[in-house]
Design a protein around this motif. Structure first.
Motif, PDB file in Angstrom:
ATOM      1  N   GLU A 193       0.802  -1.221   0.000  1.00  0.00           N
ATOM      2  CA  GLU A 193       0.000   0.000   0.000  1.00  0.00           C
ATOM      3  C   GLU A 193       0.839   1.277   0.000  1.00  0.00           C
ATOM      4  N   PHE A 194       2.147   1.123   0.115  1.00  0.00           N
ATOM      5  CA  PHE A 194       3.044   2.285   0.151  1.00  0.00           C
ATOM      6  C   PHE A 194       4.354   1.925  -0.532  1.00  0.00           C
ATOM      7  N   PRO A 195       4.299   1.547  -1.812  1.00  0.00           N
ATOM      8  CA  PRO A 195       5.489   0.997  -2.473  1.00  0.00           C
ATOM      9  C   PRO A 195       6.412   2.077  -3.035  1.00  0.00           C
ATOM     10  N   LEU A 196       7.685   1.723  -3.144  1.00  0.00           N
ATOM     11  CA  LEU A 196       8.643   2.576  -3.834  1.00  0.00           C
ATOM     12  C   LEU A 196       8.503   2.373  -5.339  1.00  0.00           C
ATOM     13  N   LYS A 197       8.673   3.426  -6.093  1.00  0.00           N
ATOM     14  CA  LYS A 197       8.546   3.356  -7.540  1.00  0.00           C
ATOM     15  C   LYS A 197       9.569   2.380  -8.122  1.00  0.00           C
ATOM     16  N   GLY A 198       9.110   1.544  -9.046  1.00  0.00           N
ATOM     17  CA  GLY A 198       9.995   0.619  -9.739  1.00  0.00           C
ATOM     18  C   GLY A 198      10.295  -0.666  -9.008  1.00  0.00           C
ATOM     19  N   TRP A 199       9.627  -0.911  -7.886  1.00  0.00           N
ATOM     20  CA  TRP A 199       9.951  -2.102  -7.092  1.00  0.00           C
ATOM     21  C   TRP A 199       9.696  -3.395  -7.855  1.00  0.00           C
ATOM     22  N   GLN A 200       8.749  -3.388  -8.796  1.00  0.00           N
ATOM     23  CA  GLN A 200       8.413  -4.625  -9.507  1.00  0.00           C
ATOM     24  C   GLN A 200       9.547  -5.127 -10.397  1.00  0.00           C
ATOM     25  N   GLU A 201      10.537  -4.279 -10.640  1.00  0.00           N
ATOM     26  CA  GLU A 201      11.698  -4.710 -11.425  1.00  0.00           C
ATOM     27  C   GLU A 201      12.709  -5.459 -10.572  1.00  0.00           C
ATOM     28  N   LYS A 202      12.555  -5.396  -9.272  1.00  0.00           N
ATOM     29  CA  LYS A 202      13.510  -6.046  -8.374  1.00  0.00           C
ATOM     30  C   LYS A 202      13.211  -7.546  -8.272  1.00  0.00           C
ATOM     31  N   PRO A 203      14.247  -8.390  -8.299  1.00  0.00           N
ATOM     32  CA  PRO A 203      14.025  -9.835  -8.205  1.00  0.00           C
ATOM     33  C   PRO A 203      13.977 -10.369  -6.777  1.00  0.00           C
ATOM     34  N   LEU A 204      14.375  -9.531  -5.814  1.00  0.00           N
ATOM     35  CA  LEU A 204      14.407  -9.959  -4.412  1.00  0.00           C
ATOM     36  C   LEU A 204      13.545  -8.999  -3.597  1.00  0.00           C
ATOM     37  N   ILE A 205      12.443  -9.517  -3.065  1.00  0.00           N
ATOM     38  CA  ILE A 205      11.462  -8.696  -2.362  1.00  0.00           C
ATOM     39  C   ILE A 205      11.486  -9.040  -0.874  1.00  0.00           C
ATOM     40  N   ALA A 206      11.737  -8.033  -0.055  1.00  0.00           N
ATOM     41  CA  ALA A 206      11.683  -8.195   1.399  1.00  0.00           C
ATOM     42  C   ALA A 206      10.259  -7.896   1.867  1.00  0.00           C
ATOM     43  N   CYS A 207       9.599  -8.895   2.402  1.00  0.00           N
ATOM     44  CA  CYS A 207       8.218  -8.733   2.858  1.00  0.00           C
ATOM     45  C   CYS A 207       8.219  -8.141   4.273  1.00  0.00           C
ATOM     46  N   PRO A 208       7.372  -7.152   4.541  1.00  0.00           N
ATOM     47  CA  PRO A 208       7.366  -6.501   5.859  1.00  0.00           C
ATOM     48  C   PRO A 208       6.999  -7.457   6.991  1.00  0.00           C
ATOM     49  N   GLY A 209       7.462  -7.108   8.188  1.00  0.00           N
ATOM     50  CA  GLY A 209       7.112  -7.881   9.375  1.00  0.00           C
ATOM     51  C   GLY A 209       5.690  -7.609   9.836  1.00  0.00           C
ATOM     52  N   CYS A 210       5.224  -8.416  10.782  1.00  0.00           N
ATOM     53  CA  CYS A 210       3.836  -8.326  11.237  1.00  0.00           C
ATOM     54  C   CYS A 210       3.595  -7.063  12.071  1.00  0.00           C
ATOM     55  N   TYR A 211       4.382  -6.850  13.110  1.00  0.00           N
ATOM     56  CA  TYR A 211       4.246  -5.621  13.898  1.00  0.00           C
ATOM     57  C   TYR A 211       4.451  -4.373  13.029  1.00  0.00           C
ATOM     58  N   PRO A 212       5.524  -4.335  12.206  1.00  0.00           N
ATOM     59  CA  PRO A 212       5.712  -3.143  11.388  1.00  0.00           C
ATOM     60  C   PRO A 212       4.515  -2.821  10.494  1.00  0.00           C
ATOM     61  N   THR A 213       3.901  -3.823   9.897  1.00  0.00           N
ATOM     62  CA  THR A 213       2.741  -3.560   9.042  1.00  0.00           C
ATOM     63  C   THR A 213       1.643  -2.861   9.816  1.00  0.00           C
TER      64      THR A 213
END
Length: 342
Positions: free
Chosen positions: A136-156
């Motif tokens: 819901e708050f992505p950085l521009k161009g993130w879909q080009e990255k092959p390695l995605i760090a998924c946010p933690g539960c508390y941080p979300t």
């Protein structure tokens, strides 16, 4: 069809990934690994999902074998921090898309990682290739990255309410307090007396204070939105429920009202299917989001204290972990964002 694998599928997050991906209409679940369960039919371990799993078996957690599997498009890493990076490297080099549910690629700085996790970062060079993505708050161009760090539960649960407010200047970046309550599944599936039924039922306790590991991730993302450093007091608690996170955040009102908060939230989340803004006088409640990939948020203005009170609830295993990872997969591969998600 996207052919996917899951590494570390015997834990709670891994089990939820099996559940979601085995019924996802755009996915073929092609590999499920677990060191402790290798050779066993997945349906034998998760019998409630047996009608979806066919003859699929757990295989050894072998990063090289997964990297050499030409049929795999994406791999989900449901592994502890410090372990996930060892799998990410060969998969990355083989051109696979990697969704990492651990903390190994959530932080931009190896020094901050060492400060909060007590060990050197296992692959600082690969860290540069990763993208931390809150859908819901992505950085521009993130879909080009092959390695995605998924946010933690508390941080979300903290970032969703706060990010639009800091980015828009609705609130200031000082004197923010977040008190959070988590169900026991947030501690993972492990044999530990502290998390046994008799120890946890009828009892709640604070823990990880004042410097819980997730604080590093929270502050880094908030600082990015605010454009300046953010120091936050984070107060996690373990409560006697299986799933769910309930978060209450208190911030100075900075001369703003609840309506100002709602304006900022609606501007950011108007078309986001998994964020529900409560405006009818109700407050978020964990039972209303458990089993879904949704986060509910609400705001109250405490005029007496000149503070805004922001609240949120989510399922720690869905929006806080595996559901959010599948949401990111949908977006990365150009699928409908909600497909395959409750």
């Amino acid at each position: 069809m996207i052919r996917v694998g899951i590494v570390g599928a015997s834990g709670y997050s891994g089990e939820v990934l099996v559940e979601l991906l085995s019924s996802h209409p755009g996915v073929e679940l092609a590999a499920v690994t677990s060191r402790s369960l290798a050779g066993k039919p997945v349906a034998e371990v998760f019998p409630r999902l047996s009608h979806r799993l066919g003859s699929l078996q757990f295989t050894e957690s072998d990063a090289s074998a997964l990297a050499q599997n030409d049929g795999l498009d994406a791999v989900f890493l449901a592994l502890p921090h410090g372990v996930a990076a060892g799998f990410a490297r060969p998969l990355f080099e083989a051109g696979k898309t990697v969704f990492d549910l651990s903390a190994d690629f959530r932080l931009g700085s190896p020094d901050v990682y060492k400060e909060f996790y007590g060990q050197d970062h296992p692959d600082p060079e690969l860290l540069k290739a990763a993208a931390y993505v809150l859908p819901e708050f992505p950085l521009k161009g993130w879909q080009e990255k092959p390695l995605i760090a998924c946010p933690g539960c508390y941080p979300t649960s903290i970032l969703i309410p706060l990010l639009p407010l800091l980015a828009s200047g609705t609130i200031q970046s000082k004197d923010i307090i977040a008190s959070c309550m988590s169900g026991v599944s947030g501690a993972g599936k492990k044999a530990n007396e502290d998390f046994s039924y008799c120890e946890r039922t009828e009892s709640a306790r604070p823990y990880g204070q004042p410097k819980h590991r997730h604080l590093s991730e929270i502050e880094e993302q908030l600082a990015s939105a605010a454009g300046s450093p953010v120091i936050l007091q984070f107060l996690p608690h373990l409560v006697p429920m299986r799933r769910g996170i309930v978060t209450t955040i208190s911030v100075p009102d900075n001369g703003k009202t609840a309506e100002d908060v709602l304006v900022a939230w609606k501007s950011q989340y108007a078309n986001r299917p998994f964020v529900r803004i409560l405006e009818d006088g109700t407050l978020p409640e964990s039972k209303n989001v458990v089993g879904t990939n949704r986060i509910d948020i609400a705001v109250r203005h405490d005029a007496r204290m000149q503070r805004l009170i922001l609240t949120s609830t989510e399922d720690n295993l869905l929006k806080g972990a595996s559901g959010q990872a599948v949401q990111l997969m949908n977006l990365k591969f150009g699928l409908e964002e909600t497909i395959g998600l409750p």
